[in-house]
Motif scaffolding. Sequence first.
Motif, PDB file in Angstrom:
ATOM      1  N   PRO A 722      74.980  31.640   9.315  1.00 57.70           N
ATOM      2  CA  PRO A 722      74.941  30.381  10.073  1.00 57.70           C
ATOM      3  C   PRO A 722      76.289  29.665  10.030  1.00 57.70           C
ATOM      4  CG  PRO A 722      73.780  30.154   7.972  1.00 57.70           C
ATOM      5  CD  PRO A 722      74.097  31.612   8.121  1.00 57.70           C
ATOM      6  N   GLY A 723      76.568  28.928  11.101  1.00 60.68           N
ATOM      7  CA  GLY A 723      77.772  28.104  11.128  1.00 60.68           C
ATOM      8  C   GLY A 723      79.024  28.798  11.603  1.00 60.68           C
ATOM      9  N   VAL A 724      78.927  30.073  12.003  1.00 63.09           N
ATOM     10  CA  VAL A 724      80.135  30.797  12.411  1.00 63.09           C
ATOM     11  C   VAL A 724      80.728  30.181  13.669  1.00 63.09           C
ATOM     12  CG1 VAL A 724      81.023  32.992  13.266  1.00 63.09           C
ATOM     13  CG2 VAL A 724      79.522  32.948  11.270  1.00 63.09           C
ATOM     14  N   ASP A 725      79.898  29.936  14.688  1.00 59.02           N
ATOM     15  CA  ASP A 725      80.411  29.366  15.930  1.00 59.02           C
ATOM     16  C   ASP A 725      81.046  27.994  15.692  1.00 59.02           C
ATOM     17  OD1 ASP A 725      79.841  31.443  17.710  1.00 59.02           O
ATOM     18  OD2 ASP A 725      77.756  30.824  17.882  1.00 59.02           O
ATOM     19  N   GLU A 726      80.391  27.188  14.873  1.00 57.39           N
ATOM     20  CA  GLU A 726      80.956  25.876  14.544  1.00 57.39           C
ATOM     21  C   GLU A 726      82.298  26.040  13.835  1.00 57.39           C
ATOM     22  OE1 GLU A 726      79.764  21.798  12.093  1.00 57.39           O
ATOM     23  OE2 GLU A 726      78.964  23.741  11.468  1.00 57.39           O
ATOM     24  N   GLY A 727      82.346  26.976  12.908  1.00 60.64           N
ATOM     25  CA  GLY A 727      83.591  27.204  12.176  1.00 60.64           C
ATOM     26  C   GLY A 727      84.715  27.694  13.061  1.00 60.64           C
ATOM     27  N   LYS A 730      85.907  24.604  14.913  1.00 63.08           N
ATOM     28  CA  LYS A 730      86.533  23.603  14.047  1.00 63.08           C
ATOM     29  C   LYS A 730      87.754  24.140  13.313  1.00 63.08           C
ATOM     30  CE  LYS A 730      82.721  20.427  13.302  1.00 63.08           C
ATOM     31  NZ  LYS A 730      81.928  19.668  12.300  1.00 63.08           N
ATOM     32  N   TYR A 733      86.051  29.521   8.994  1.00 63.50           N
ATOM     33  CA  TYR A 733      84.743  29.983   8.532  1.00 63.50           C
ATOM     34  C   TYR A 733      84.976  31.200   7.651  1.00 63.50           C
ATOM     35  CZ  TYR A 733      85.037  33.840  11.866  1.00 63.50           C
ATOM     36  OH  TYR A 733      85.430  34.970  12.547  1.00 63.50           O
ATOM     37  N   TYR A 810      86.657  18.471   7.243  1.00 63.05           N
ATOM     38  CA  TYR A 810      85.891  19.699   7.412  1.00 63.05           C
ATOM     39  C   TYR A 810      86.428  20.815   6.530  1.00 63.05           C
ATOM     40  CZ  TYR A 810      83.991  23.945   9.391  1.00 63.05           C
ATOM     41  OH  TYR A 810      83.377  25.165   9.537  1.00 63.05           O
ATOM     42  N   GLN A 813      84.972  20.470   3.218  1.00 62.49           N
ATOM     43  CA  GLN A 813      83.547  20.808   3.244  1.00 62.49           C
ATOM     44  C   GLN A 813      83.351  22.320   3.262  1.00 62.49           C
ATOM     45  OE1 GLN A 813      81.198  18.801   6.305  1.00 62.49           O
ATOM     46  NE2 GLN A 813      82.778  17.216   6.469  1.00 62.49           N
ATOM     47  N   ALA A 814      84.120  23.014   4.124  1.00 65.09           N
ATOM     48  CA  ALA A 814      83.952  24.455   4.280  1.00 65.09           C
ATOM     49  C   ALA A 814      84.263  25.197   2.990  1.00 65.09           C
ATOM     50  CB  ALA A 814      84.844  24.956   5.412  1.00 65.09           C
TER      51      ALA A 814
END
Length: 900
Positions: A722-727, A730, A733, A810, A813-814
């Motif tokens: 999860p979160g790959v597209d967001e990463g 942004k 990732y 971010y 956070q990552a």
Amino acid sequence: MTDPEAIQPSELDQLPDRDPEETAEWQASLDAVTKAAGPHRAAYLMRRTLERAEGAGLALPKLLETDYVNTIPTPAEPAVDGDEAMEQRITAWNRWNAAAMVTRGSKYGVGGHIATFASAAWLYETGFNHFFKGKEGDGSGDQLYVQGHASPGIYARAFLDGRLSEEHLDNFRREAAGKGLPSYPHPRRLPWLWEFPTVSMGLGPISAIYQARFNRYLTSRGIKDLTGSHVWAFLGDGEMDEPESTTALTLASREGLDNLTFVINCNLQRLDGPVRANFKIVQELEAQFRGAGWNVVKSLWGTAWDELFQLDTTGALVRRLREVPDAQVQTYQTRDAAYIREDFFGKDPALVEMAKLLSDDKILECFHRSRGGHESRKVYAAYRAALAHKGAPTVILAQTVKGHTLGTGFASKNANHQMKKLSVDEFKDMRDLLGLPIKDSDFVDGVVPYGHPGADSPEVRYLQERRAALGGPAPARRVHPVAPLPAPAEKAFASFDKGSGTQNVATTMAFVRLVKDLVRDKETGKRWVPIVPDEARTFGMESLFPSLGIYSPKGQTYEPVDRDQLMYYKEAENGQILNEGITEAGSMADFIAASTSYATHGETMIPFYIFYSMFGWQRTADQMWQLGDQLGRGFLVGATAGRTTLTGEGLQHADGHSPAIAATNPAALTYDPAFAYEVAAIVKDGLRRMYGEAAPGEDQDVFYYLTVYNEPMPQPAKPSAPGVDEGIVKGLYRFNTAESAGLTPAANAPRIQLLGSGTAIHWALKAQKLLAEEWGVAADVWSATSWTELRRDALDADAALLRGEERVPYVRQALQGAEGPVLAVSDYMRQVPDQIAQWVGQDWSSLGADGFGLSDTREAARRHFGVDAESIVVAALAQLAGRGEVKAASVKEARERYGL
């Protein structure tokens, strides 16, 4: 045998002479005129004959220069369609307020320019009153490229028109409070007024040419009929020294852009002194534009000169005007009649006799005030001639006096570009000269007042009526509400998620494949504008030639040599590709026109401009700043990117810094994708943000810069975490961990986080394997798709903290909870990844390709810069050794093992 030195040039003509006797008679006639009437008369007859031949369409070389007189003589001038006295009063108010605005602002030390608009006022006012089409009529109106230093005059007119208030004028060049006016035409700062940023000299001319061409492109492709739009570019004669000013002149004539007019304000002065002190800039420009195929209209002298030309029965006056250098003309502007009698008229007996017939007042009127650019009738005639000419663009060379009407302290003085104010007495003299009803008592505490005849005055009503008849206010920028473009089918993007298996695919090719699918989309495909500067085959784009066609206003008038091949070179009148020849500046001008079409024409276009990454930002960063200022949207693609990827080409092709330059542009979203699915995700998000439904708070007026590589590699499938597209969007990732890569490190193994961008991630992945198998170190690999976006997010978090808001960047956070230090690597100089160093909570180190590039294999170049997998291993071990997590001896051992 004939003596070669005795052969005359005419005898070398390769065309056979069908009638040598007739030829000899013509030559003898010329010799006779020369002997009987003198060489001046002979030259005169030859020029008139060549002009007649040119007018008749005979295939002869064009004259590059004409006499130093008006192209349109006074008897041939058309009647002005309007109230000249009323327009004189309107122009007087605008002159006053432009000077008052800058003078009042001078107490703040913010600068400003008075003299430019003073010289060019009638060039603008005549256009506003009679020619410039607004955006409230049919079509898109005209496009106006206003000379940057003339902006106070445009503000003054908007004030008279009721579009600006005194408060606006008083905040000229003071924008921080939110009610100010930008110094120059800046659409990002005043987006309802300015369309085109022009003060970066030279960019206005090339942009205007490509805007006119893009108008034809949209018409030819059936996107929008722009046959009623005209492009006007207002330029300075000194500005024409900028290479961008003249680099595309032949394009404009070659494509017959009669929808384009250059108006060059020839006040003979640049910023420090004369433009051509010992020469004549008007004649130089005429020759340059005529040689490039333009129609040239000269408006040099006012009506006061008519009497002098009528007295010139021998041509002595015209000859003298041609020979006097510009700096001397400027000197006449500041000297008395006696000096002019001696220095100008005294050089020729015929002129001495002419001067006896002229009063001192007449001489001063001619030499101090009477210029073609200062009379509405002369300018009107020139503009009418420009619009009437078909088949070629027109340049109007209008001679003016810099600082005209501002008094003897300003007019033609070398320093007037830097002079920022008038004294109260000078304003009173100006008031009297212009005939304005401003009383001495209006100067309160020595402050010059603004002048306005009243919102319901005849002047304002006339101005507004003229603009209404022409389609509304100008200049004006309008963004008409349009529905967001529908998102292309998901299939085009999802096809990259599964990877390429064992097939090697470079990210440059992945981007081209993606665009090839997107241009097939039924809804949005026609809105793509592919732009490439004569390197399409380098980037694998030749497959688009036959399907999309290369735009050419003439279509294809020949049979291409590769017509029998599948991917033949196809030109077409409705072609979609803009293949610009070897001109990055021209390509960028095309991109700017396409990227702002949503505002200029109410037609959303999706340009992508693909280029050698080294030759984009390094060569044309000024235009990319112009793009951001003009609120352009689209995709810039730096292909064959990186310092070690294209190393066979050598130093000048080795881009190790374009992301660093791009990071300085607030409108540029810079990405360095490593994999094909990342390219797809970034383009998908760019289409959503710029052309679809932007999220709340997102600025749509941005453009994307992607660096892609020519290094074919197996493309992995997109991770399912999860979160790959967001990463990806942004900027960061986790691509894998040591465990998910199947490396099974020991439970207590030292761990490090490897951050890589672009092609460098492949070296990081190899280093990950070496660290695990040879040194017992567990490494997790992260894809840093955008160091710049990570930094901007962190800067926003810092700014929020100053406002009392808690927000974690971010990037922090990552990386939260990621064990061990962080080692970043890219194919760029270290300052590119180092942008985020201060916001990373872990120990930080980085590797990069600093210094000049070189020619060698990729492997050798990477070893040279210390960014290959083995160098990453040594750097990682050194970082862990510094923390006491591996033995210090391991670092030395690794260096020796890998030959470092």
